[in-house]
Design an enzyme around this catalytic site. Structure first.
Site, short mmCIF file in Angstrom:
data_model
loop_
_atom_site.label_atom_id
_atom_site.label_comp_id
_atom_site.label_asym_id
_atom_site.label_seq_id
_atom_site.Cartn_x
_atom_site.Cartn_y
_atom_site.Cartn_z
N GLU A 284 22.98 -21.97 -17.86
CA GLU A 284 22.06 -21.11 -17.12
C GLU A 284 22.81 -19.94 -16.47
O GLU A 284 22.31 -18.81 -16.42
CB GLU A 284 21.32 -21.93 -16.04
N ASP B 237 0.85 -1.19 0.00
CA ASP B 237 0.00 0.00 0.00
C ASP B 237 0.88 1.24 0.00
O ASP B 237 2.09 1.17 0.27
CB ASP B 237 -0.94 -0.01 1.21
#
Ligand code: GLA
Length: 733
Positions: A614, A534
């Site tokens: 990777e 928020d």
């Protein structure tokens, strides 16, 4: 001039570049809401004429004017108890037990700059970019005043609202409800968009027509919650990303909230948002004031993208603060999903060594480094280093990580306490619990009473001691449960109802102290992922861990919902391993990368366990994030598809000068012999030529926006999309 006043008519207009907000105090002093929407250059009062209705009473002074009813008029700050039977913004009980408030206009003033709210986070702004309108209303019978404050950010199309309730009488009053926002829309049929969810599945987007009666989204969890977000959008049924009318609102508050949307007997819409009155009450003595948290609103007549962009700008530039507000965020590696509680100093250092080789900027040591904490049953509150577990000191670990050229960050969960902790054994009364009842446990933990000064001082001292003990650049501030059993040993019985709000004020006070004293530390908010995502937390923490769900497919939906209100720079987002730890799903590395790049970007895995191929990809991903970060965080954000209903999640960042754009996303499912999927760009310069990086063909902005581009045929599910468009110097002949 963003605030225009016609004194004679007590007519107030708030003007932004693309919107107009009108209100008027009539002859009786009632402050009516007249208009919010497109700029009209006219007085829109004629639109709010209403018929006299049976069972909608009149204020006493109007005599036989049956059409004058508070029950049917659009109002700025409606009060309970005096004839408006719709959702009220404010409810006051007086010392004689009566519950009414009849607010009438008293005075107004205009100030340059933006008002502050004592003890609460709020939008801030330069004297030159914002103006404040204060309207004072008064209830003569009780001598209660309400000062409505409006902050107007003209160029940003933003209006902020907050109310101060002032007890000017002699006797104490009791505030049962004090909303921050009331928005009456006197006409129109509207949809409501809100963001609901659960742990690891936050901010799912839901849109539904507003129906007669009251619909609500709220939290009673003491935090803003995973389940509902303190924000909403009201839009016309035809509203889409680029067309239609919409109003957005978000709440600058991290505690329990309530949004109520009422469609009344005259098919008028009222939205009220504020502290959740179900868990609130406030005793206001003579001479005291109560300040509501702030609500922020915007209007767009051209769809949801503009609404989101307005919110992104105000949050990024006028709510987030500190050194990292606009700065490029460090790419970090967090050990949580790599080790959980099972680590020592050398395991952490091995992760750091691998990360440093691949270009990661910061190592974050997550839960488990303090007190007795080998699982989630103990240790919270004991914020001292467990050197036995680390097999060394924190200082040595930090210094070793720094020698690798990396910064160091650390996890805290300050508001919580384990019963199995030295802190609980010394101060059992610091935990929130009702005497004579066993408290609810969640993740085996209890919650500290953040309304107490001794608790805040303890937390400040123990956290700052750790932050001073070593060169720590980042704090992850977690909070892993909802709050109930509200009771504070220090509050008298008639003030226990104040505890949920006092808790939030205490949290903000502590965060403010730490922000002030450690200005170089980057604070990242967290609450089991995005359970407290928020604008209140964003005032102290410019980024928040968006979700404990790191599965790239689910994340596209969580981040899609989040993007309606919150800017990309605030979204904490990491690449984790496959099969994913929350869903077991396998998604390609490239797709996990583009998803994590729509945020602060980082890794949450043991890089040492990756293959060489990777690792090479990790290094390339970090380079591309660093290349794109200014565009991702400073550019304008566009949603290009709806992952809740479509087979793709596609989004785009466009630089302010439209010289480049980056389309990122994922095609979810491969279907045999499927039709090629296309994507239309947005926000480009229509008459310029663009090329895709690495290719030579030129496309006009118009072609890319109206015709679009075909995406490469894919093989397999959840395939990544990445298209970098660069404006060419050639011009259209
Ligand atoms: C929460 C956070 C996670 C991790 C754990 C540690 O769930 O969201 O990222 O920090 O706590 O306990």
């Amino acid at each position: 001039m963003s605030i225009i006043v016609n004194e004679k008519e007590r007519f107030f207009t708030l003007r932004t570049t693309n919107s107009e907000y009108q209100m008027k105090a009539d002859g009786y002093g009632v402050l009516k809401h007249i208009w919010y929407g497109e700029i009209t250059d006219g007085d829109m009062e004629y639109l709010i004429e209403r018929p006299g209705l049976g069972f909608s009473g009149t204020i006493y002074e109007v005599g036989d004017q049956r059409a004058y009813s508070l029950d049917t008029k659009p109002l700025e700050y409606p009060c309970g108890g005096v004839g408006d039977h719709r959702v009220p913004a404010v409810l006051i009980t007086h010392s004689d037990g009566s519950a009414a408030l009849d607010l009438r206009f008293k005075s107004y003033c205009i100030k340059n700059g933006k008002y502050n709210i004592p003890q609460l986070p709020a939008v801030y702004g330069e004297e030159t970019e914002a103006q404040t309108l204060e309207i004072t209303l008064s209830d003569t019978a009780s001598e209660t005043e309400v000062i409505l404050r409006y902050g107007v950010f003209e160029k940003k199309d933003i209006i902020t609202r907050s109310a101060e309730i002032r007890n000017c009488g002699e006797k104490e009053i009791f505030i049962k409800k004090a909303a921050s926002l009331c928005l009456d829309l006197p006409s129109g049929k509207w949809d409501w968009i809100h963001f609901h969810g659960r742990h690891a599945m936050e901010r799912q987007t839901e849109r539904a027509p507003i129906i007669h009666g009251i619909q609500e989204s709220s939290s009673t969890r003491g935090t803003s919650s995973h389940q509902q977000n303190p924000s909403f959008i009201i839009c016309s049924p035809d509203c889409g990303e680029s067309q239609g009318e919409c109003y957005g609102a978000f709440f600058v508050y991290s505690g329990s909230f309530k949004t109520q949307i009422e469609y009344d007997q005259l098919e008028q819409t009222r939205a009220v948002m504020g502290i959740n009155p179900d868990l609130f009450g406030w005793n206001l003595k003579s001479g005291e004031s109560f300040y509501t948290p702030e609500a922020v609103i915007t209007y767009s007549g051209v769809g949801l993208t503009a609404l989101s962009q307005n919110f992104h700008k105000i949050i990024r530039e006028n709510i987030c603060r500190g050194k990292y507000k606009l700065a490029q965020r460090p790419v970090l590696i967090n050990n949580w999903e790599a080790t959980y509680f099972d680590f020592d100093g050398s395991k952490i250092l091995r992760i750091a060594e691998e990360a440093a080789k691949l270009g990661v900027d910061m190592l974050v040591l997550d839960d488990g480094w303090f007190g007795k904490r080998d699982n989630d049953c103990s240790g919270l509150g004991d914020w001292f280093v467990n050197e036995k577990k680390l097999k060394g000191s924190l200082v040595d670990l930090v210094e070793n990580v720094k020698k690798l050229g990396m910064k160091f960050g650390i996890w805290f969960e300050p508001e919580m306490i384990s019963e199995d902790s030295d802190l609980y054994r010394a101060h059992p009364d610091w935990a929130i619990a009702i005497p004579g009842r066993k408290p609810t446990r969640s993740r085996y933990q209890l919650v500290l009473d953040m309304s107490r000064k001794d608790v805040l001082d303890y937390l400040y001292d123990s956290i700052s001691k750790i932050l001073k003990s070593a060169d720590i650049s980042y704090v992850k501030w977690d909070a892993n449960r909802s709050i109930c059993d509200w009771y504070s040993a220090l509050l008298p019985s008639d003030r226990q109802c104040e505890l949920p709000h006092r808790y939030v004020l205490g949290l903000y006070e502590l965060l403010e102290r730490l922000n002030t004293d450690f200005p170089d530390v980057l604070f990242e908010g967290c609450s089991g992922g995005g359970g407290r995502f928020d604008a209140g937390m964003l005032y102290y923490c410019p980024q928040i861990w968006c979700s404990d769900d790191t599965d790239a497919f689910e994340r596209t939906k969580i981040q899609y919902g989040t993007s309606f209100i919150y800017p990309i720079s605030t979204v904490g987002s990491h690449i984790s391993v496959v099969p994913n730890h929350q869903t077991g799903r396998i998604t390609p590395f490239e797709s996990r990368a583009v998803t994590a790049m729509a945020g602060s970007f980082g890794y949450e895995l043991d890089l040492g366990s990756l293959s060489d191929n990777e690792k090479e990809l990790v290094s390339q991903q970090i380079q591309s994030f660093k290349k794109y970060a200014p565009l991702i965080h400073n550019g304008k954000y566009y949603r290009l598809s709806d992952p809740m209903t479509e087979n793709t999640a596609l989004w785009e960042f466009v630089s302010e000068d439209k010289s480049e754009a980056l389309i990122h996303g994922m095609i979810f499912r491969k279907i045999p012999n499927m039709k090629r999927i296309s994507v239309k760009a947005k926000g480009l310069s229509p008459d310029s030529l663009y090329k895709i990086e690495g290719r030579s063909e030129l496309y006009t902005g118009k072609a890319l926006m109206h015709g679009g581009l075909l995406l490469n045929d894919i093989w397999g599910d959840y395939r990544a999309v990445e298209i970098h468009l660069i404006k060419d110097s050639k011009i259209i002949m």
